[in-house]
Design an enzyme around this catalytic site. Structure first.
Site, short mmCIF file in Angstrom:
data_model
loop_
_atom_site.label_atom_id
_atom_site.label_comp_id
_atom_site.label_asym_id
_atom_site.label_seq_id
_atom_site.Cartn_x
_atom_site.Cartn_y
_atom_site.Cartn_z
N LYS A 7 7.45 -20.78 -8.04
CA LYS A 7 6.76 -21.38 -6.89
C LYS A 7 7.68 -22.43 -6.25
O LYS A 7 8.40 -23.14 -6.95
CB LYS A 7 5.46 -22.03 -7.37
CG LYS A 7 4.55 -22.53 -6.25
CD LYS A 7 3.26 -23.11 -6.84
CE LYS A 7 2.30 -23.59 -5.77
NZ LYS A 7 1.06 -24.14 -6.34
N SER A 48 -3.12 -22.48 -4.32
CA SER A 48 -1.95 -22.59 -3.47
C SER A 48 -0.76 -21.75 -3.95
O SER A 48 0.19 -21.55 -3.20
CB SER A 48 -1.50 -24.06 -3.41
OG SER A 48 -1.11 -24.49 -4.69
N SER A 102 -5.07 -23.85 -8.35
CA SER A 102 -4.01 -23.20 -7.57
C SER A 102 -3.30 -22.04 -8.25
O SER A 102 -2.62 -21.27 -7.58
CB SER A 102 -2.96 -24.24 -7.17
OG SER A 102 -3.45 -25.02 -6.12
#
Ligand code: ZN
Lengths: 464, 88, 463
Positions: free
Chosen positions: A66, A141, A165
């Site tokens: 990420k 997210s 997330s």
């Protein structure tokens, strides 16, 4: 060669047996990612495969990371214009752990800007699209990490989980998303959104895959004073004792509820002991406590982005205040809104009203959760109260996105481990269910999830 | 709950464009509504932290980080100094 | 003159530390090129996290105990948010006594020379910001030049009640504090800018004005003289003094209204989520107490009462490490104390300077060995060599065969008779050289002095 549906474990086994080479594997994922990224937008930065093959358990296999996790020499943007050209001079501890185990870098994945969002739409690089239906959100997210794993653009990925997330996008894309206990994985190098709530998590194709990677990155790190050593020994559970909190299930949409209850039936007939609690008395307060704490921490964390040291180079006319304001206009609207809300929460006169009360609530929620879970191996509830929505809907009404966090924030408030896995199917989408455990009992929830995964077999297409 | 978008953006040193203003106001409004629930909670005396147990301090032993790597990150450099804005 | 009230906020760098407060960068920044002691933590790079220096807490506790303050069992770090280019995170990690927080310690006191007690409200730990330079003046420079070498250096802030009522008292406070700090090894005088004071002055019960960043005791006095005069003049003209922050201009010796970072009083304090609370246990306090020992004055008195002369006592008491060694030797073997004092004040002090030695060994048994055999060591050079060996932490064994002149006489006679044929025709100097060669082999270099004496005697007699 086609590795669609391959789990990380299967890949490693095939390499061991000489049927695959790490170069072939990395080449496959790289090529497929380069192809699919045009439509799915899962990666912000896709790297060329490394030539050298590192030693270690991961045999050089490239992993998706990420884009809020610092990678030395590889730009780390947080999906923000603010860090569009920022290249960290150091690796996050989790990244160096993976490298030590022979892992390499596939690319940096798309996300909601600074991890603020539950849909994957708040990215300066455009929304990530759901591989199950490209008109729909992936959840966020950690949107790019989820999409990459779900679309076989990566064997496994790192994400981060502040209020769901990792689990939300795992649920929306039909994969496994594991949020370890708070502190179980070092946050050093994870670009902070809300420090007291978040942890680096793992998105993968099987519970065993995420368990394997978790053991590689877990452990106390002197660079992160909140990190701890959690027990990493495999747990033996013959008959999992599960608690279902009905008031949580009742918050969900009908199609989610139906699939979730049907999964309970399957688990029960497979020997799971299922118990019910009518309600969790603080359900109504969880989102308030979560957003108060998250916004407050975010507003100070994000103060450092002023364009002076790094970040956008802005025109230097005027004084330093003008300079900083100009640089900070590079944040997106969601980030600006949360910073402003956090500033409000922390301003004189409101600190006691909101911030201290949120901390108090958090304490009570933690106590109640510890009470309610005692005697059980895990709490079992849906991950998301709704199915993925069409890209754009939540932008019209921000409440949709905030409300979607209602079932995922509890483990972040209590520091608990939680794992989401597909437990049912509605049309092209999956319904995610999550097992939540007591803080630092990560191996227990992983074991329970693995047993449930074997019972439910929701994704039959996956090869193991 | 009383706040003005204008004052908050100033305090947070955020410039907000005309186009963004409506969207941000909507988001702040939605977050504000979530906060209102807290009005009924009894505030605590002490701050609560998820404090891990055990020793978390570092020894006083220098470790040199390659400072040139940090200088590479800096936007504007003059003779190893970070060049910043005027401070008046 | 109407009454003035003065309160001080004294910032002290913990100069005894080798690293910064929250990262492992060297704290030795003076005279270094800009931005060499920096890392992701002290430049506030995304993703970096603070990790507390254990020794910073201990050093701060020394000051806490010396100022009779009460440590809190649990204290917290807070973020204090304000934007300024020398502050890499745009918040400073500090401690706070409101908003549910507790500082490191509270309620101390310091006695002034005139007998008056100044109350100390609190003592807390915090990080220093970086430093800003300008080409030309701040007003005309087109940009700022920022050096983060100082960023993250450990500070303690000592906050007094407004108990001082003259510029002289404030100066005395800073001077007394400086002495107390040096008693625990924090020699701020040796480090430029290691002690900085924010001075709060109010005249005739009016609003208080804060004068920031005054360095050193003399400047504190001057700044208050000026500020009291300024406020008095306004008072007499009937102009209201407003609560404000001013800056001390050392060159012009005036205070000036300051703009800039103090513009906004909204600090938005919140607990630092990346740092667990600081716990101060009884055993930690005991450990710190053991390390402190007494003041220089107490050390001096003890040396004098041991019969050590004033000059030596002055020298040894001024350095806590020297005194500690003296104490250990005295405990080990009381009869060695006079010699120990001599050696510590002369040879060892010389060696510390010569080789810039930072710490003396904990174990003094090597030194005791040297002192016990001191008279037998043939020359000063070898004595210094032995001492250096001990200071380097090596094992020291002064292996001397102790031979008396009487024993030697017989041995010398025997050596001569055994070698009579070989030496009988040699002239005196060759004869002497030959015999010394054999004798040194037998008795070792360390007995050279006594051998020369005895052999000379014998040869002179037999000549
Ligand atoms: Zn540093």
């Amino acid at each position: 060669m086609n590795l669609e549906g391959y789990t990380l474990q299967l890949i490693l086994k095939e390499i061991e047996n000489g049927n695959l080479s790490p170069e072939d594997v990395n080449e496959f994922y790289h090529r497929r990612s380069a192809d699919l990224n045009r439509v799915l937008n899962a990666y912000i930065t896709l790297l060329d495969p490394e030539k050298s093959r590192p030693e270690g358990d991961l045999k050089g296999i490239a992993i998706a990371i990420k884009d809020n996790i610092s990678t030395k020499g590889v730009r780390t943007t947080c999906a923000s214009k603010m860090l569009e050209n920022y290249i960290p001079p150091y690796d996050a501890t989790a990244v160096s752990s993976l490298k030590k185990h022979g892992g390499s870098l596939l690319g940096k994945t798309n996300m909601d800007e600074f991890a603020m969002g539950s849909s994957g739409e708040n990215s300066a690089f455009g929304p990530t699209r759901n591989p199950l239906n490209r008109e729909y959100v992936t959840g966020g997210s950690s949107s790019g990490s989820a999409a990459a794993v779900a679309a076989d653009m990566a064997p496994i990925a790192l994400g981060s989980d502040t209020g769901g997330s990792v689990r939300a996008p795992a649920s929306f894309t039909g994969i496994i998303g594991f949020k370890p206990s708070y502190g179980a994985v070092s946050r050093y190098g994870l670009i902070a959104y809300a420090n007291s709530l978040e942890v680096i998590g793992i998105l993968g194709k099987s519970v065993q895959d995420v368990s394997l990677l978790f053991k590689m990155i877990a452990g106390k790190d002197p660079m992160d004073s909140t990190s701890v050593n959690v027990e990493l020994m495999e747990k033996n559970i013959s008959k999992p004792r599960i608690l279902v909190i009905k008031s949580f299930v009742e918050l969900s949409a009908d199609e989610v509820k139906k699939e979730f209850y049907s999964s309970i039936g399957k688990l029960e007939s497979a020997g799971f002991e299922i118990n019910y609690a009518d309600k969790f008395s603080l359900t109504d307060y969880m989102l308030s406590a979560y957003y108060t704490i998250a916004c407050a921490e975010a507003s100070t964390n994000l103060s450092r982005y002023d364009g002076i040291r790094y970040g956008p180079k802005v025109e230097s006319a005027g004084n330093w205040r003008d300079y900083i304001s100009r640089a900070r206009s590079f944040f997106g609207p969601e980030v600006k809104a949360r910073i402003m809300m956090g500033t409000f929460i922390l301003s004189a006169g409101y600190y006691e009203t909101y911030y201290l009360r949120a901390l108090q609530l958090r304490k009570i929620i933690k106590q109640e959760f510890e009470k309610i879970i005692s005697g059980y191996d895990a709490v079992y509830v849906p991950t998301m109260p709704v199915l993925p929505w069409r890209i754009g809907n939540a932008i019209e009404d921000p409440k949709i996105a905030y409300a979607a966090d209602v079932l995922t924030v509890l483990p972040n408030l209590t520091g608990s481990p939680a794992i989401s896995l597909p437990v049912g199917k509605v049309r092209e989408f999956f319904v995610g269910g999550q097992f939540i455990g007591l803080k630092d009992e990560d191996m227990k929830v992983l074991k329970v999830a693995e047993m449930a995964e074997n019972v439910l077999q929701v994704k039959k297409s996956g090869r193991n | 709950m009383r706040y003005s978008i204008n004052k908050l953006s100033k305090l947070s040193m955020l410039k907000i464009s005309k186009e963004e203003e409506k969207m941000i106001a909507k988001k702040v409004q939605a977050l504000g509504e979530l906060l209102e629930k807290l009005d009924t909670v009894e505030p605590p005396k002490e701050a609560f932290v998820l404090a891990p147990e055990g020793e978390h301090k570092r020894d006083d032993v220098p470790v040199q980080f390659d400072s040139d790597e940090i200088i590479k990150v800096f936007n504007n450099v003059k003779e190893r100094y970070l060049k910043g804005p005027k401070t008046l | 003159m109407e009454e003035i009230k003065v309160g001080l906020e004294v910032h002290v760098q913990l100069v005894t530390l080798r690293t910064k407060l929250f990262c492992s960068c060297s704290s030795d920044y003076r005279g270094k090129p800009p931005n060499v002691n920096i890392c992701p933590v002290c430049t506030g790079l995304p993703g970096s996290m603070p990790a507390l220096n254990r020794k910073a807490v201990e050093e701060a506790l020394k000051v806490v105990l010396m100022l009779n303050a009460q440590p809190y069992e649990t204290s917290y770090f807070f973020r204090k948010t304000y934007f300024y280019p020398d502050l890499p995170k745009n918040f400073q990690i500090t401690q706070y006594d409101k908003a549910g927080g507790y500082p490191l310690a509270h309620d101390g006191s310091l006695k002034l020379s005139n007998g008056k007690t100044v109350r100390i409200e609190r003592i807390h730990l915090e990080e220093d910001p970086g430093r800003i330079y300008y080409e030309g003046s701040r007003a005309t420079a087109r940009y700022s030049l920022i050096d983060y070498n100082r960023s993250g250096i450990a500070l303690i802030e000592i906050v007094t009640a407004p108990d001082m009522s003259s510029p002289e008292e404030a100066r005395d406070f800073v001077e007394r504090l400086t002495t107390i700090l040096s008693d625990v090894g924090i020699n701020v005088k040796d480090y430029e800018g290691a002690l900085r004071v924010d001075v709060n002055v109010s005249y005739a019960g009016g609003e208080r004005v804060e004068v920031k960043n005054v360095t050193g005791a003399a400047s504190v006095e001057k700044a208050i003289v000026y500020e009291a005069f300024r406020q008095k003049t306004m008072y007499e003209k009937g102009i209201k003094v407003v609560r404000e922050t001013r800056a001390w201009d050392e060159k012009r010796r005036i205070t000036i209204a300051s703009r800039g970072k103090e513009f906004e009083a909204e600090y938005r304090y919140m607990p630092e989520p990346d740092l667990p609370p600081v716990t101060v246990t009884e055993s930690l306090i005991q450990k710190v107490k053991d390390e402190i020992g007494g003041s220089q004055e107490e050390r001096y008195r003890e040396l004098i009462s041991d019969g050590i002369n004033e000059e030596l006592a002055k020298k040894i008491s001024s350095d806590k490490d020297l005194f500690n060694v003296y104490e250990k030797i005295k405990f080990y073997e009381p009869s060695l104390k006079q010699l120990a004092a001599n050696v510590l004040a002369n040879e060892i002090s010389y060696l510390i300077k010569r080789y810039s030695i930072k710490n003396l060994p904990e174990d003094v048994s090597g030194l005791a060995e040297i002192l016990q055999n001191y008279k037998m060591i043939p020359d000063h050079e070898s004595a210094v060599a032995y001492l250096k060996k001990w200071m380097d932490g090596e094992r020291v064994k002064v292996s001397l065969k102790t031979v008396s002149a009487e024993d030697l006489h017989d041995d010398i006679m025997q050596t001569i008779s055994e070698n009579y044929d070989k030496i009988k025709n040699l002239e005196y100097s060759k004869k002497f050289e030959f015999l010394m060669g054999i004798l040194i082999k037998k008795f070792g270099k360390e007995n050279k002095k006594v051998l020369v004496e005895e052999l000379t005697k014998v040869l002179n007699k037999t000549k």
